[in-house]
Design a protein around this motif. Structure first.
Motif, PDB file in Angstrom:
ATOM      1  N   TYR A 176       0.836  -1.207   0.000  1.00  0.00           N
ATOM      2  CA  TYR A 176       0.000   0.000   0.000  1.00  0.00           C
ATOM      3  C   TYR A 176       0.872   1.259   0.000  1.00  0.00           C
ATOM      4  CZ  TYR A 176      -4.726  -1.915   0.449  1.00  0.00           C
ATOM      5  OH  TYR A 176      -5.936  -2.519   0.206  1.00  0.00           O
ATOM      6  N   ARG A 177       1.944   1.243   0.772  1.00  0.00           N
ATOM      7  CA  ARG A 177       2.834   2.406   0.785  1.00  0.00           C
ATOM      8  C   ARG A 177       3.421   2.652  -0.601  1.00  0.00           C
ATOM      9  NH1 ARG A 177       5.774  -0.037   6.037  1.00  0.00           N
ATOM     10  NH2 ARG A 177       4.378   0.777   7.673  1.00  0.00           N
ATOM     11  N   ARG A 178       3.856   1.574  -1.231  1.00  0.00           N
ATOM     12  CA  ARG A 178       4.467   1.705  -2.559  1.00  0.00           C
ATOM     13  C   ARG A 178       3.433   2.148  -3.586  1.00  0.00           C
ATOM     14  NH1 ARG A 178       7.486  -3.206  -5.856  1.00  0.00           N
ATOM     15  NH2 ARG A 178       8.261  -1.933  -7.595  1.00  0.00           N
ATOM     16  N   TYR A 179       2.237   1.597  -3.489  1.00  0.00           N
ATOM     17  CA  TYR A 179       1.186   1.949  -4.441  1.00  0.00           C
ATOM     18  C   TYR A 179       0.811   3.424  -4.329  1.00  0.00           C
ATOM     19  CZ  TYR A 179      -3.393   2.465  -6.535  1.00  0.00           C
ATOM     20  OH  TYR A 179      -4.445   2.936  -7.276  1.00  0.00           O
ATOM     21  N   TYR A 180       0.524   3.883  -3.121  1.00  0.00           N
ATOM     22  CA  TYR A 180       0.087   5.270  -2.974  1.00  0.00           C
ATOM     23  C   TYR A 180       1.210   6.272  -3.246  1.00  0.00           C
ATOM     24  CZ  TYR A 180      -4.616   4.062  -1.660  1.00  0.00           C
ATOM     25  OH  TYR A 180      -5.906   3.599  -1.702  1.00  0.00           O
ATOM     26  N   ASP A 181       2.446   5.841  -3.055  1.00  0.00           N
ATOM     27  CA  ASP A 181       3.573   6.677  -3.470  1.00  0.00           C
ATOM     28  C   ASP A 181       3.554   6.861  -4.986  1.00  0.00           C
ATOM     29  OD1 ASP A 181       6.289   7.965  -2.963  1.00  0.00           O
ATOM     30  OD2 ASP A 181       6.871   6.344  -4.320  1.00  0.00           O
ATOM     31  N   ALA A 182       3.244   5.778  -5.721  1.00  0.00           N
ATOM     32  CA  ALA A 182       3.166   5.867  -7.183  1.00  0.00           C
ATOM     33  C   ALA A 182       1.995   6.737  -7.624  1.00  0.00           C
ATOM     34  CB  ALA A 182       3.046   4.470  -7.784  1.00  0.00           C
ATOM     35  N   VAL A 183       0.850   6.627  -6.937  1.00  0.00           N
ATOM     36  CA  VAL A 183      -0.304   7.471  -7.270  1.00  0.00           C
ATOM     37  C   VAL A 183       0.049   8.940  -7.080  1.00  0.00           C
ATOM     38  CG1 VAL A 183      -2.655   8.105  -6.607  1.00  0.00           C
ATOM     39  CG2 VAL A 183      -2.016   5.688  -6.750  1.00  0.00           C
ATOM     40  N   PRO A 224      -4.118  -4.210   4.508  1.00  0.00           N
ATOM     41  CA  PRO A 224      -3.359  -4.218   5.769  1.00  0.00           C
ATOM     42  C   PRO A 224      -4.292  -4.501   6.944  1.00  0.00           C
ATOM     43  CG  PRO A 224      -2.831  -2.281   4.441  1.00  0.00           C
ATOM     44  CD  PRO A 224      -4.045  -2.909   3.828  1.00  0.00           C
ATOM     45  N   GLY A 225      -3.731  -4.983   8.031  1.00  0.00           N
ATOM     46  CA  GLY A 225      -4.512  -5.270   9.227  1.00  0.00           C
ATOM     47  C   GLY A 225      -5.034  -4.010   9.884  1.00  0.00           C
ATOM     48  N   PRO A 226      -5.963  -4.169  10.825  1.00  0.00           N
ATOM     49  CA  PRO A 226      -6.584  -3.016  11.493  1.00  0.00           C
ATOM     50  C   PRO A 226      -5.588  -2.129  12.219  1.00  0.00           C
ATOM     51  CG  PRO A 226      -7.154  -5.079  12.597  1.00  0.00           C
ATOM     52  CD  PRO A 226      -6.515  -5.450  11.306  1.00  0.00           C
ATOM     53  N   GLU A 227      -4.446  -2.681  12.603  1.00  0.00           N
ATOM     54  CA  GLU A 227      -3.436  -1.871  13.283  1.00  0.00           C
ATOM     55  C   GLU A 227      -2.842  -0.798  12.366  1.00  0.00           C
ATOM     56  OE1 GLU A 227      -1.183  -5.476  11.629  1.00  0.00           O
ATOM     57  OE2 GLU A 227      -3.182  -5.004  12.415  1.00  0.00           O
ATOM     58  N   HIS A 228      -3.077  -0.960  11.049  1.00  0.00           N
ATOM     59  CA  HIS A 228      -2.551   0.011  10.073  1.00  0.00           C
ATOM     60  C   HIS A 228      -3.652   0.925   9.523  1.00  0.00           C
ATOM     61  CE1 HIS A 228       1.387  -1.859  10.011  1.00  0.00           C
ATOM     62  NE2 HIS A 228       0.844  -3.036   9.762  1.00  0.00           N
ATOM     63  N   ALA A 229      -4.833   0.890  10.126  1.00  0.00           N
ATOM     64  CA  ALA A 229      -5.972   1.637   9.583  1.00  0.00           C
ATOM     65  C   ALA A 229      -5.668   3.131   9.465  1.00  0.00           C
ATOM     66  CB  ALA A 229      -7.214   1.412  10.441  1.00  0.00           C
ATOM     67  N   ASP A 230      -5.083   3.711  10.490  1.00  0.00           N
ATOM     68  CA  ASP A 230      -4.785   5.148  10.449  1.00  0.00           C
ATOM     69  C   ASP A 230      -3.765   5.477   9.374  1.00  0.00           C
ATOM     70  OD1 ASP A 230      -6.557   5.580  12.518  1.00  0.00           O
ATOM     71  OD2 ASP A 230      -5.012   5.701  14.080  1.00  0.00           O
ATOM     72  N   GLU A 231      -2.785   4.598   9.202  1.00  0.00           N
ATOM     73  CA  GLU A 231      -1.777   4.859   8.171  1.00  0.00           C
ATOM     74  C   GLU A 231      -2.384   4.771   6.776  1.00  0.00           C
ATOM     75  OE1 GLU A 231       2.604   3.484   6.481  1.00  0.00           O
ATOM     76  OE2 GLU A 231       1.761   2.445   8.217  1.00  0.00           O
ATOM     77  N   VAL A 232      -3.281   3.812   6.558  1.00  0.00           N
ATOM     78  CA  VAL A 232      -3.924   3.693   5.249  1.00  0.00           C
ATOM     79  C   VAL A 232      -4.710   4.963   4.928  1.00  0.00           C
ATOM     80  CG1 VAL A 232      -5.697   2.468   3.928  1.00  0.00           C
ATOM     81  CG2 VAL A 232      -4.014   1.172   5.245  1.00  0.00           C
ATOM     82  N   ILE A 233      -5.434   5.492   5.905  1.00  0.00           N
ATOM     83  CA  ILE A 233      -6.164   6.743   5.694  1.00  0.00           C
ATOM     84  C   ILE A 233      -5.193   7.867   5.351  1.00  0.00           C
ATOM     85  CG2 ILE A 233      -7.528   8.537   6.853  1.00  0.00           C
ATOM     86  CD1 ILE A 233      -8.976   6.285   8.330  1.00  0.00           C
ATOM     87  N   HIS A 234      -4.066   7.898   6.035  1.00  0.00           N
ATOM     88  CA  HIS A 234      -3.051   8.928   5.743  1.00  0.00           C
ATOM     89  C   HIS A 234      -2.526   8.778   4.320  1.00  0.00           C
ATOM     90  CE1 HIS A 234       0.321  11.652   6.239  1.00  0.00           C
ATOM     91  NE2 HIS A 234       1.138  10.685   5.833  1.00  0.00           N
TER      92      HIS A 234
END
Length: 272
Positions: free
Chosen positions: A139-146, A171-181
């Motif tokens: 997800y980090r790599r994907y959104y960096d590309a976007v 990603p698991g629920p522990e990463h929910a805030d990071e995914v939103i970011h």
């Protein structure tokens, strides 16, 4: 105004139906604007060394353009045809993408991220790519590309912004805030670029069972003032306009009253 700006056709190899079949179907279902937007040819992988049926060949690109322009004239007065391209963003190949965009008289260009390197994260034949990878790292790599795609300024529309969720890998629920970011950072880049965001209804038929992007992201885009447009991402004529009634209903519920339309890469806002 009924528009569908995201469609694919037999030339790309993984869709069926000729361009004219889409035009006739568009007239049949009452579209005002039909966007023809097949995939840009592969530029970072030799087609003969990759999965088959990924995109049209470079030799086919001028033929695609010629046929789009012919159909635009043939059906003038019956339906407004817009000649588009889904110009896959490939990091490190920005100059090659820009040349393809500049060489032809597109009405609009969709910027989409399908590839992370040579891995097409939207191809059902390549879901094994998730094995031994942490979803949050992908997800980090994907959104960096976007974000980088938006920052190029090459695109009129940013397509299916959260398509990374297509096959249900999250990603698991522990990463929910990071995914939103990550999502919000990508949206901020779209806003800064001045491009439009597509609400792509095709996610409703995929494993994720949710449009691209999510309602939350659509709400954030609206709050940021990002203009929106619609696409079904149809890969056969019978799917043209599929689920766009639900997409329109969502936008109306959220207070959207206008959609972005294009001609000659000039944007106009039309009544939803």
């Amino acid at each position: 105004m009924h528009i569908d700006y995201h469609t694919h056709h037999a030339r790309c190899g993984h869709a069926i139906g000729q361009l004219e079949e889409y035009v006739k179907r568009g007239i049949e279902i009452g579209l005002d604007h039909l966007g023809l937007s097949d995939h840009m040819p592969l530029i970072h992988i030799k087609p003969e060394e990759y999965y088959p049926e990924m995109a049209m060949s470079m030799d086919e690109l001028p033929r695609y353009v010629e046929e789009c322009l012919l159909l635009k004239e043939r059906y003038k007065g019956q339906i407004e045809i817009r000649m588009g391209l889904e110009g896959d963003y490939i990091e490190g190949y920005e100059m090659e993408i820009e040349k393809i965009i500049q060489d032809y008289p597109w009405d609009y260009v969709i910027g989409s991220v399908h590839f992370l390197g040579k891995w097409d994260i939207t191809d059902y034949r390549q879901t094994h790519g998730w094995e031994d990878r942490e979803p949050i790292a992908v997800y980090r790599r994907y959104y960096d590309a976007v974000q980088k795609a938006a920052e190029t300024g090459l695109y009129d529309i940013m397509g299916h912004l959260d398509v990374i969720k297509r096959f249900g890998f999250k990603p698991g629920p522990e990463h929910a805030d990071e995914v939103i970011h990550l999502e919000n950072t990508a949206l901020a880049a779209v806003r800064k670029s001045g491009s439009v965001m597509e609400l792509n209804a095709s996610g409703l038929s995929k494993d994720c069972k949710e449009m691209f992007p999510s309602r939350r992201m659509v709400e954030e885009a609206i709050a940021l003032g990002i203009p929106l447009t619609l696409g079904s991402d149809a890969h056969q004529p019978g799917k043209l306009g599929e689920y766009l009634d639900q997409a329109r209903a969502l936008l109306q519920e959220l207070g959207v009253r206008h959609l972005a339309a294009f001609e000659g890469r000039e944007r106009v806002m039309v009544a939803l």
